[in-house]
Design a protein around this motif. Sequence first.
Motif, short mmCIF file in Angstrom:
data_model
loop_
_atom_site.label_atom_id
_atom_site.label_comp_id
_atom_site.label_asym_id
_atom_site.label_seq_id
_atom_site.Cartn_x
_atom_site.Cartn_y
_atom_site.Cartn_z
N LYS A 192 0.84 -1.21 0.00
CA LYS A 192 0.00 0.00 0.00
C LYS A 192 0.87 1.25 0.00
O LYS A 192 0.61 2.22 -0.73
CB LYS A 192 -0.93 -0.01 1.21
N ASP A 193 1.93 1.24 0.82
CA ASP A 193 2.87 2.37 0.84
C ASP A 193 3.49 2.57 -0.55
O ASP A 193 3.64 3.71 -1.01
CB ASP A 193 3.99 2.11 1.85
N MET A 194 3.83 1.46 -1.18
CA MET A 194 4.47 1.54 -2.50
C MET A 194 3.51 2.08 -3.56
O MET A 194 3.91 2.81 -4.45
CB MET A 194 5.00 0.17 -2.91
N SER A 195 2.25 1.69 -3.45
CA SER A 195 1.27 2.17 -4.44
C SER A 195 0.96 3.65 -4.23
O SER A 195 0.64 4.37 -5.18
CB SER A 195 -0.01 1.34 -4.35
N GLU A 196 1.05 4.12 -2.97
CA GLU A 196 0.78 5.52 -2.66
C GLU A 196 2.03 6.39 -2.69
O GLU A 196 1.94 7.62 -2.56
CB GLU A 196 0.11 5.62 -1.29
N GLY A 197 3.17 5.76 -2.85
CA GLY A 197 4.43 6.52 -2.89
C GLY A 197 4.87 7.05 -1.54
O GLY A 197 5.51 8.10 -1.46
N ASN A 198 4.52 6.32 -0.48
CA ASN A 198 4.90 6.77 0.87
C ASN A 198 6.35 6.37 1.18
O ASN A 198 6.62 5.51 2.02
CB ASN A 198 3.95 6.16 1.91
N VAL A 199 7.25 6.99 0.48
CA VAL A 199 8.66 6.66 0.65
C VAL A 199 9.19 7.22 1.96
O VAL A 199 8.58 8.12 2.57
CB VAL A 199 9.50 7.24 -0.52
N ILE A 200 10.33 6.72 2.37
CA ILE A 200 10.99 7.22 3.57
C ILE A 200 11.50 8.63 3.31
O ILE A 200 12.16 8.88 2.30
CB ILE A 200 12.17 6.32 3.97
N VAL A 201 11.16 9.54 4.17
CA VAL A 201 11.70 10.90 4.08
C VAL A 201 12.87 11.00 5.05
O VAL A 201 12.68 11.03 6.26
CB VAL A 201 10.62 11.96 4.42
N LYS A 202 14.05 11.03 4.49
CA LYS A 202 15.24 11.04 5.33
C LYS A 202 15.56 12.45 5.83
O LYS A 202 15.33 13.43 5.12
CB LYS A 202 16.45 10.50 4.57
N THR A 203 16.05 12.52 7.02
CA THR A 203 16.53 13.80 7.56
C THR A 203 18.05 13.78 7.51
O THR A 203 18.70 13.00 8.20
CB THR A 203 16.06 14.00 9.01
N TYR A 204 18.60 14.65 6.68
CA TYR A 204 20.04 14.69 6.52
C TYR A 204 20.63 15.83 7.34
O TYR A 204 19.98 16.87 7.54
CB TYR A 204 20.41 14.91 5.05
#
Length: 455
Positions: A101-113
Amino acid sequence: MTKSKKILAGFFAAILFSLSAVSFFAYSTIEKLNNSELSSKTETYELKKGATVKTVINDLLDNSWDRLVAKFYLRFSTPYSSIQKGEYLIGPNKSFISILKDMSEGNVIVKTYPTFTIVEGMNLSKIIKKAERFKNKLSDDKFFSSLAKEDVFLRKLLKDQEDLLDFIGEDVTSLEGLISPATYPLYEKDPFYTIFRQGIVSQLKSLKTEWDNRDESNNIKTPYEALILASLIERETFLDEERNLIAAVFENRLSKGMRLQTDPAVMYGVSREFSGTLTKSHLKADSPYNTYTRDGLPPTPICMPQIKSIHAALHPDKSKALYFVAKGISPTEGHVFSNTLTEHNKAVAEYRKKVKNYKLFDGKVDNQSENESISGEPKDNKTDSNSESINNDASIDSDSLKKNENKETNVSKALKETTESENISADKVSVSTDATVSPKKVKDRGTENATSKKK
């Protein structure tokens, strides 16, 4: 019932039992796919371009039965037929279906750099020195090994931006001034190489926009000359409202054949790490950056100017001013601009009076000598090496400036918290419209500019 019928009935019963068992296990598997956390999968998963649901099934499901059921089940489940590339979190508390479901919605990890800030007015040497603090923490051999030949490095960075290379000119061999001041994320791969490329592209695009909309000038004839002038303006003032006025002074002096006599350029020529008091001997020592001994602009920028300074360089005020001198001890107080040497001498005298009173108040003894601070009497403004400085200010040491910032200006409380930490963004500063200055800015610019201020 005949024997054959019994056999047939038993056969069908076995089939029904098998189907029931398969259905039960399939249903249980589907329930597990929907609700159970993936075992031993507590990491990130990168879905690359071209990957399909089948790819995910094969990568994330270890059991062959689970794979079979998942492929059959998802074949008829359209919501998960389209998935987006990116990096996704696998567990904890993540089921296989929730991951899809995450992949279909594009809920990728948002990294904090972590971040790296290039402050407006910072020069290349200080940026590199700051970057070297992380040399053993971040892998970027491509960056550090390329710095020995800046011209080659510049062309490598802009190999796919030939229009920008043509715009800035083939004869540019220094990276000074070319990086846009900003706060940049430090990515894992080649962080500083990426920062320099992004910063240079951004700076040159901004410069091109300003150049295409510039005011006419008989003195600034190339984009690179505009960048050089912008760097001088950047080092001369904290105040946005003064930038166009200072640009006007430089424009007027160039038009009259007068030397610019700007101390920040002299300081840059003495040392890229210059700090402390600019002396008369510094002003007399010729170098390509000594605007007291050389006509025109220095050969390169002396720092990284922000867009406001670039804009000012190409849009000077309609002023006849030829001189400016600090109003007071703090650089946040701004400058007095004068059209004539007589007016300027009066402004210089008033400034020196404030300096003297400050030193008496602060308990300092003023033992000036020919080779110490710049406080000579104004002379006629000629084009020779004895011409009067634009900013003939008495010098003040950096400790005095810091004390005065606490006493007489509304400087940020962060001034008391200035420490050199291992945080990548430790040097981040800002100059706001209410003239609040953060500590690093006062340290990096104030002590080199307004403390020895000569305007």
